[in-house]
Design an enzyme around this catalytic site. Sequence first.
Site, PDB file in Angstrom:
ATOM      1  CG  HIS A   1      -2.038  -1.031   1.076  1.00  7.34           C
ATOM      2  ND1 HIS A   1      -2.895  -1.343   2.101  1.00  7.34           N
ATOM      3  CD2 HIS A   1      -2.398  -1.826   0.043  1.00  7.34           C
ATOM      4  CE1 HIS A   1      -3.725  -2.304   1.704  1.00  7.34           C
ATOM      5  NE2 HIS A   1      -3.437  -2.615   0.456  1.00  7.34           N
TER       6      HIS A   1
ATOM      7  CB  CYS B   1       5.917  12.959 -10.739  1.00  2.00           C
ATOM      8  SG  CYS B   1       5.061  14.133 -11.812  1.00  2.00           S
TER       9      CYS B   1
END
Length: 273
Positions: free
Chosen positions: A127, A135
Amino acid sequence: MEPRLAEILERVRSARGRVVALTGAGISAESGIPTFRGAEGYWVVGSRNYMPTEMATHEMFEAHPGEVWRWYLMRFGVCRHAQPNAGHHALADLDHALGDRFHLVTQNIDGLHLRAGATLARTSHIHGDAGWVRCASACTGELFPMPDMGERGEDTPFTAADRARLSCPRCGGWLRPHVLWFDECYDEEHYRMQTALRAAATADLLLVVGTSGATNLPSQIGDIAWRRGIAMVDVNPEDNPFAARALSMRQGFAVRGGAGERLPAIVRALVDG
Ligand SMILES: [Zn+2]
């Protein structure tokens, strides 16, 4: 230790078996990190209350990037102040003792496994990891260390200086937290999905700690263990689907208790003497 549990662990130890540990929010809760899934995860944007399942989405980030960042910076601050507990340290000991026969699959983004000494190459953060950003427009897949944003409370405003610190060094657009959002899919590049599944497909023991397997990939890992009929030990203070599954397996065992309380003895039983 319960005799049947000792017997299962001894069988894995004497066969020099491979171990996969799957951890979830429960082990971090023992270090004081709330799940942020319930009421404590509510966040107000404008005049509306949002649930964590609405905040932690790409859609919300597109609409209110500063607010999503404010919410994460509050959460990340809680993680930064937490300390690894005996459960994290026991798993790090197992990692060092078993070497390549060990793999850790964690749903936790708090970095406590690594801070306890887990080996990054043998850890799949399925996760994501709060210690990194990337980005938001994916101009590069590169990870950058999370910038130091100072101490943040729930009321800390999001400033132009914060925005500048959270700008992609390549394209100048937003950086995003390196975490899997609710409206996104698991992948190998960022979340090591295939690595986690491969580890489960070659394991001799699945050790499940503090997770109820509510999300898709953890439950797939449980399915693989069940189909292959490997040993499975679930450590959880509460009843959960993994415990039920372990109890249905010939070499399965459900341990009722916390990770810090129960894992050190389990790890000692698995490590070559
Ligand atoms: Zn960029």
